[in-house]
Design an enzyme around this catalytic site. Structure first.
Site: not given
Lengths: 345, 807
Positions: A147, A149-151
């Protein structure tokens, strides 16, 4: 050498190559079989549950070496693109298995759309993620990694980084045979997560027969929890995590909260079924005392508020303070012991 | 003779490999296709499929329980779902890897099953969530009703208690007990539930506040829940069973196909086996046949094999025997071990060049034995190629020709001896001829001279008898010498232009007297078309005709004898030659058939008694025959006893185009003599007293002035001092013979640029090579002894005339 010898050599080479390819092919077949034998094999239920809530069982069939590797990976920042965050960042084991924030923050300070669920007892969830899009823990592990916007990374990148670390390779080799594959890494992380079962909660001890394990308020709370019908959804050993349910079955949750996001559509995002609009996986309440803020949007900070809201939106009732207090006591008694981790390198 | 062994074609070699590869590929393919499904895989697939079937039925069981409130929580349901999903996940990759079977389209099945599972999962979720809601509301409704009970008990009023209880109980029934409500009755129940709730609303019962909402929820959900449960259960309820059926048929198909390939593989193997056995047998036969051939070869031939450098790699027993070396001594050695000194370097260089170029070499070689002896072999050396086309070895096959060579040598010696003997014989003939002729010459010459003088009738008669005898003796001598020459193969015809008519007339002239004496008619008939100017050995032709006609005259007592020459029609086309039929006919006694055979063989006459009557050696006809054979003809006889005889032969002679005279009955030989201005000086070189006397007499008589010398040396001395018009040179003389003298005189003449003096040889040797030698020595003419006076005269004048014209 003479032409005859050259020709014989050529023929011999071809035959050897043929034989070699056969052997390799056969060995490939063998390798595939043995690979699948590594994986965890579920069983059919043999007995019916004796109560709506049953005690948590420790995970079985876990290879300690794989779990150890998984633990290392869980805390490994290299799983993120800029090496700034790991799984543990949002699923912090010391803060109840989540980050105690309404929404999680990924790399470069990007804010996510939804509250991070706890990693504790996550093995008991029928699906992973609020909308249940991941069938297994292995699948879930891929989500944040890929993702943006995550990792914001990918397996290739991660493996590449890990390969550069000889210590990691050593560690890896204790659990698996080279090469490093995404499948194995995910399996390791999932295995570690499966080991994070909070056992021997006061409530479980009470279920097992210890009459004094929980307070009277908790006992009363359990009774009310059952009678009011909360137990219809928050049921099973995990006290939830076993089905999908709409938030606001009796009263409209979103009408009151307003500002509906994509994430608020829940399972509808995955299946497109109209009757699954605003349906989410019923969260496990086992660790609820540790995982504020509550609900998928992380909008409620107090447990008592969560209880109140749930009662109103799901049951259409207004609980008395006494009810709330008892139920809260009960919910707190559900929390088991956080497992001690082996120190990692 | 060069020939080459066929080089191996490399393409054929690779064709063989390609064929083998294709065959291997086919075998591999058949084998792979014939392999039945892996047992381990089969078990796993069966396990998974069974798990699916089991899971499915378990799920149905649990769902039913859950619906009827017999299940406390969803954990077992979820566990079952996970179980199903797990086995499903495990199954598909294996299915994907299954080798395809053409009649079964399992892609369709997989897709279908996948769809069903997804659908089932969805329906399950729906059911579970609805079921939870139902449970939730029921629990709560129950709680509410229970609270209401408690409440009214606390109130302790008996007013309407029964009513309230009744309503509550009714509600309990309708809301809580899990009976199956049909769609039709649902509405009726709803109405009734509303009624009861309405009724209860009249009473102050606080706990029932939200009962209405929950009741509605219960009604709504209950109406749908059974249908939803049905759907879950029946969707993909054949989930595992379908797969099992599919898999069974798949296995059956696979097995069938595998069987077929198995059979094909077996058939292919059998074919290969048969082919292998056949090849093996063929090879064995070939090897056996080759071994036989080799054995046969080894019995006769000396065989050795060398590597391309000439080092021996194999020898057979005969080789060992003939060379005297043992096998250990030969193997590994270079073949020049047996080289003898017979052959030059070039010989071996040529040998190597030939075989290195890939050609077969044949030749005779002399080799040296161990210990020094020699032997000859007739050798054939064959270069052999390996599979790449390079020379790999040389094979030599030889036969022992030492015996042959020895025979050759002795034959050579024998031939030399024979030639020497033949030469000796010829020399003997020549010598004898000369020795006999010389006294004969004396007899005949003197007799001639005497007859030229005045003689009494008696003296004349006696002398003529002597002459007659001398002639006869000469004839016999000539016959014998001729015959000897012919036997020795040293007889040659000497053709030159002659006049046929003159020749025939000459013969008639010779025999006229004799014929007249016997009262015989002697005729000559010449075909008018004949060309009389021919080229041939006229002397021998004369001899033949004279012999035949002479015999005719001799043996005929009455009647006539005829010589007839006819032009045969076959040569009309050919203008250069003339073919003539010669016939000598007589009206004599004829010859019996039985006697005819032996007639032409030497020393026989028709009647041995006739020797006495008629004389003669009996060689005449034999000589005639041989002469005619030399002229590519043969004499034949047509005769019967009492019917006369006809001797005949055909002769083809070239026509002499120089002269265009035709036949003329009145031709007369002309004399070529020309009147000479002064008396000619002749030097006579003759060692024999008698012959000298005769010659001088003849010469003097003819007006020559003669001086004489006794030998060649004297002749030279005389010539140096005086010039002569001609020299008559005898051949065989002491001190210096005629040839030597002539040679030396010619040298002298050359040195001092003198006009050559004509030299005529006088010789008893009449053979061609003698004439040749005379001319080579420098002689101009030739006269044979004994000579007649006019012959001498003619020859002299001819020679001197030609000399004059040459000078």
């Amino acid at each position: 050498m003479t032409q005859t010898n050259k020709s014989s050599l050529l023929l011999a080479t071809i035959l050897i190559l043929l034989a070699a390819s056969f052997v390799w092919y056969w060995w490939q077949q063998q390798a595939q079989i043995s690979q699948s034998q590594i994986l965890y094999s579920p069983q059919l239920p043999t007995e019916d549950p004796i109560a709506p809530i049953t005690p948590l069982q420790p995970a079985t069939n876990l290879d300690p070496k794989v779990v150890s590797l998984g633990q290392q990976l869980f805390f490994d920042n290299r799983l993120s693109q800029d090496n700034s965050i790991s799984c543990a960042t949002c699923h912090n084991l010391q803060t109840g298995g989540d980050d105690n924030m309404p929404k999680s923050v990924g790399i470069h300070g990007q804010v996510g759309p939804i509250n991070a669920p706890t990693v504790f007892n996550s093995a008991y969830n029928i699906r992973q993620f609020w909308d249940g899009r991941a069938q297994t823990l292995e699948e879930q592990a891929e989500g944040p990694i890929h993702n943006p916007i995550e990792m914001g990374s990918n397996w290739q990148e991660v493996i590449y980084k890990l390969k550069l670390d000889p210590q990691f390779i050593q560690q890896y080799k204790t659990a698996f045979s080279l090469p490093i594959t995404a499948e194995n890494l995910a399996f390791a992380i999932a295995s570690f997560e499966r080991s994070l079962v909070l056992l021997d909660s006061p409530f479980d001890q009470w279920l097992k027969g210890d009459a004094d394990a929980i307070s009277d308020a908790a006992k009363r709370g359990y009774e009310k929890f059952t009678n009011y019908g909360c137990i219809a959804c928050h049921q099973g050993a995990a006290v939830g995590g076993g089905l999908f349910e709409k938030i606001g079955t009796l009263n409209d949750y979103f009408a009151d909260r307003d500002n509906i996001t994509q994430a608020d559509l829940g399972r509808f995002n995955l299946t497109g079924e109209e009757d699954q609009r605003h349906e989410f996986k019923v969260p496990s309440l086992r660790a609820v005392s540790m995982t504020a803020p509550y609900f998928h949007d992380g909008s409620v900070w107090q447990l008592s508020d969560a209880i109140t809201k749930m009662a109103w939106y799901q049951l259409g009732i207004e609980l008395t303070p006494e009810d709330i207090h008892d139920i809260e006591a009960f919910l707190i008694s559900l929390a088991g012991k956080v497992p001690a981790l082996e120190p990692t390198q | 003779m060069h020939s080459k062994i066929q080089k191996p074609n490399w393409l054929n070699q690779y064709k063989h490999f390609i064929f083998i590869l294709v065959l291997l590929g086919l075998i591999a393919f058949f084998f792979q296709s014939s392999r039945n499904i892996d047992i381990q895989k089969n078990e796993r697939i069966s396990q998974h499929i069974n798990a699916l079937i089991l899971g499915n039925s378990k799920l149905t069981e649990l769902l039913l329980k859950s619906r009827y409130q017999l299940l406390n929580n969803y954990d077992p349901i979820n566990q079952t779902l996970i179980y199903i999903e797990f086995h499903y996940e495990q199954l598909w990759p294996i299915f994907d890897q299954l080798p395809p079977v053409h009649s079964i389209n399992y892609n369709q099945i997989i897709t279908e099953e996948q769809r069903l599972l997804e659908k089932k999962t969805l329906l399950l979720e729906r059911f579970l969530s609805h079921n939870a809601v139902l449970k939730n509301s029921r629990y709560y409704a129950e709680e509410l009703i229970s609270q209401t009970y408690t409440h009214i008990n606390q109130l302790q009023t008996t007013d309407n208690l029964l009513q309230i209880h009744k309503h509550l109980r009714k509600l309990e029934q309708l809301l809580i007990s899990p009976t199956k409500i049909q769609q039709q009755t649902a509405n009726a129940n709803a109405v009734e539930i509303q009624r009861h709730i309405q009724a209860l609303n009249n009473y102050p019962l606080p706990p029932l506040k939200s009962l209405e909402k929950h009741a509605q929820l219960i009604i709504d959900v209950t109406a749908e829940i059974d249908e939803q449960l049905n759907q879950v259960i029946h969707t993909g309820n054949r989930f595992g069973v379908n797969l099992r059926d599919f898999y069974s048929s798949y296995i059956a198909e696979r097995e069938k196909s595998a069987n077929i390939y198995s059979w094909l593989l077996m058939i292919l193997s059998i074919i290969l086996l048969i082919y292998a056995i056949y090849s093996f047998q063929t090879i064995r036969k070939m090897i056996f046949s080759l071994k036989n051939q080799q054995f046969a070869l080894d019995q006769h031939a000396i065989v050795s094999i060398t590597d391309p450098e000439g080092n021996i790699t194999y020898v057979n027993d005969l080789f060992l025997k003939i060379s005297g070396y043992s096998q250990q001594e030969l193997l590994g050695q270079n073949h020049r071990l047996v080289k003898s000194d017979q052959h030059s370097r070039a010989f071996f260089a040529n040998l190597w060049q030939t075989v290195k170029q890939g050609q077969v070499w044949h030749g005779e070689v002399k080799n040296k034995r161990k210990g020094g002896g020699y032997y000859w072999v007739n050798a054939t050396i064959v270069p052999m190629y390996d599979a790449t086309g390079k020379i790999s070895q040389f094979i030599s096959i030889r036969t022992d020709i030492t015996g042959q060579k020895n025979l050759e040598a002795s034959l050579k010696k024998a031939k030399i001896a024979a030639d020497a003997a033949s030469q000796a014989k010829s020399d003997f003939i020549a010598t004898m001829s000369h020795e006999i002729r010389t006294p004969m010459n004396g007899i005949m010459g003197m007799t001639e001279l005497l007859l030229d003088t005045d003689l009494s009738t008696d003296q004349r008669e006696h002398l003529e008898a002597v002459r007659y005898s001398a002639d006869a003796l000469m004839t016999i001598l000539n016959d014998i010498l001729d015959f000897s020459k012919m036997e020795a193969g040293r007889f040659e015809l000497q053709p030159h232009p002659f006049n046929l008519q003159q020749l025939c007339q000459g013969i008639l002239t010779t025999l006229t007297a004799q014929a007249q004496r016997k009262g015989l008619q002697l005729t000559l008939s010449l075909d008018q078309r004949l060309n009389i100017h021919l080229i041939g050995d006229d002397a021998r032709l004369r001899q033949i005709l004279l012999n035949l006609l002479g015999n005719a005259v001799k043996f005929t007592e009455q009647g006539h004898c005829e010589l007839k020459i006819t032009l045969t029609s076959s040569t009309a086309s050919d203008q250069t030659k003339q073919t003539m039929l010669f016939e000598v006919m007589d009206t004599g006694p004829g010859i019996q058939a039985s006697d005819q055979q032996n007639l032409f063989t030497e020393f026989s006459q028709a009647d041995s008694s006739s020797t006495r009557t008629h004389g003669g050696t009996g060689l005449g006809l034999a000589i005639c025959r041989r002469l005619l054979n030399l002229m590519q003809s043969d004499v034949a006889l047509d005769s019967e006893s009492g019917q006369g005889s006809r001797f005949y032969f055909t002769l083809t002679l070239p026509i002499n185009r120089e002269s265009n005279e035709t036949i003329d009955t009145h031709i007369k030989s002309t004399d070529n003599e020309t009147a000479l201005s002064r008396p000619q000086q002749i030097l006579l070189v003759e060692d024999n007293e008698v012959n000298r006397k005769i010659a001088m007499a003849v010469l003097k008589k003819n007006g020559y002035e003669v001086q004489h010398a006794h030998n060649g040396q004297e002749a030279l001395d005389t010539l140096k001092q005086q010039s002569f018009d001609a020299v008559l040179m005898d051949m065989q003389m002491p001190v210096m013979d005629g040839l030597e003298a002539t040679r030396l005189w010619r040298e002298f003449e050359n040195r001092y640029q003198l006009t050559p003096t004509p030299i005529i040889a006088m010789t008893a040797n009449a053979m061609l090579e003698d004439k040749q030698r005379c001319f080579e020595a420098g002689m101009n003419g030739f006269i044979s002894k004994p000579f007649k006076a006019d012959t001498l005269r003619k020859t002299l004048s001819e020679t001197m005339l030609s000399n004059e014209s040459n000078a």
